[in-house]
Motif scaffolding. Structure first.
Motif, mmCIF file in Angstrom:
data_model
loop_
_atom_site.group_PDB
_atom_site.id
_atom_site.type_symbol
_atom_site.label_atom_id
_atom_site.label_comp_id
_atom_site.label_asym_id
_atom_site.label_seq_id
_atom_site.Cartn_x
_atom_site.Cartn_y
_atom_site.Cartn_z
ATOM 1 N N VAL A 44 13.696 102.273 11.465
ATOM 2 C CA VAL A 44 13.835 103.581 12.120
ATOM 3 C C VAL A 44 15.085 104.070 12.105
ATOM 4 C CG1 VAL A 44 13.347 104.971 14.094
ATOM 5 C CG2 VAL A 44 11.622 103.268 13.367
ATOM 6 N N ALA A 68 2.452 100.599 14.169
ATOM 7 C CA ALA A 68 3.192 101.703 15.168
ATOM 8 C C ALA A 68 4.533 102.189 14.403
ATOM 9 C CB ALA A 68 3.410 100.753 16.662
ATOM 10 N N LEU A 69 4.989 100.975 13.829
ATOM 11 C CA LEU A 69 6.231 101.489 12.922
ATOM 12 C C LEU A 69 5.780 102.612 11.859
ATOM 13 C CD1 LEU A 69 9.134 101.290 11.847
ATOM 14 C CD2 LEU A 69 8.118 99.256 10.502
ATOM 15 N N GLN A 71 3.369 104.677 11.682
ATOM 16 C CA GLN A 71 3.076 106.158 12.523
ATOM 17 C C GLN A 71 4.573 106.625 12.667
ATOM 18 O OE1 GLN A 71 0.643 104.531 15.524
ATOM 19 N NE2 GLN A 71 -1.347 105.753 14.319
ATOM 20 N N ARG A 72 5.355 105.983 13.262
ATOM 21 C CA ARG A 72 7.034 106.366 13.765
ATOM 22 C C ARG A 72 7.724 107.141 12.515
ATOM 23 N NH1 ARG A 72 10.667 103.468 18.318
ATOM 24 N NH2 ARG A 72 12.287 105.368 18.430
ATOM 25 N N LEU A 76 8.770 110.707 11.646
ATOM 26 C CA LEU A 76 10.104 111.337 11.407
ATOM 27 C C LEU A 76 10.474 111.752 9.955
ATOM 28 C CD1 LEU A 76 11.686 108.153 12.994
ATOM 29 C CD2 LEU A 76 11.744 110.686 13.967
#
Length: 216
Positions: A44, A68-69, A71-72, A76
């Protein structure tokens, strides 16, 4: 004019696998590995500088959940294509990764060359589902179930759309996620209905839940 190589970032807890895969991929001039880490937050943080086209990620990382990564990163930088590469071959894991926005799913027991094939396919706008993951999704463990046999007739793209419909994702949102038009999704939905012998979206959802697909 030569096209620039596809930029890859690898996120995996296992250093030997991560480094071995990086070395294998770098043998092909069509791709370049711009970064690797066992931690999702590193990816990220480095996203603006490394600017990867594709992120290969495990479902379990040192510091966070892989989905979760996924989706993050997509929040972004939506243009990034996420490709799961993991030990997990169970239906909930595959379904969860797809629901998070992954464009493909590989298992680490796949032949190494499958990773390159998946990268090229996903970068070209396609979707890649390993055979092990596809079998997990359609429940081929139970071979004598007629409904499971019907599911086995779906193409990988139809499986992806089928799962997203069962998860309650709207047509326009499926289209946006897959980078196609709503009319394309409507046509795929019609083929799914025909192959499964169904008539409505509600029947697709019930069919999926009845066969163990995670409805979200």
């Amino acid at each position: 004019m030569n096209k620039r190589p596809i930029r890859i970032y690898l996120v995996d807890r296992h250093a030997m696998l991560r480094q071995g895969l990086a070395q294998m991929l770098m043998l092909d001039p069509r791709v370049t590995v711009v970064g690797q880490s066992p931690r999702g937050l590193d990816c990220v943080r480095e996203l603006p500088a490394k600017y990867p086209d594709i992120v290969l990620f495990d479902l379990k990382l040192e510091d966070m959940d892989g989905c979760a990564l996924c989706q993050r990163i997509l929040a972004l930088r939506p243009a990034t294509r996420m490709l799961a590469l993991t030990d997990h071959e169970d239906q909930p894991s595959v379904s969860r990764a797809m629901g998070a926005g992954a464009k493909g799913y590989l298992v680490k027991s796949d032949p190494p060359e499958q990773a390159l094939h998946a990268i090229l396919r996903v970068h070209a706008g396609g979707f890649h589902l390993s055979e092990a993951a596809r079998r997990a999704l359609i429940g081929r463990v139970i071979r004598d179930d007629p409904e499971r046999d019907q599911l086995d007739t779906l193409t990988p793209r139809e499986v992806e759309v089928f799962i997203l419909i069962v998860q309650g994702v709207r047509t326009k949102d499926i289209a946006a996620r897959l980078g196609v038009t709503s009319s394309t999704i409507t046509a795929l939905r019609a083929r799914i209905l025909l192959k499964l012998g169904l008539t409505t979206t509600g029947e697709i959802i019930r069919f999926g839940i009845r066969n163990g697909i995670d409805g979200g």
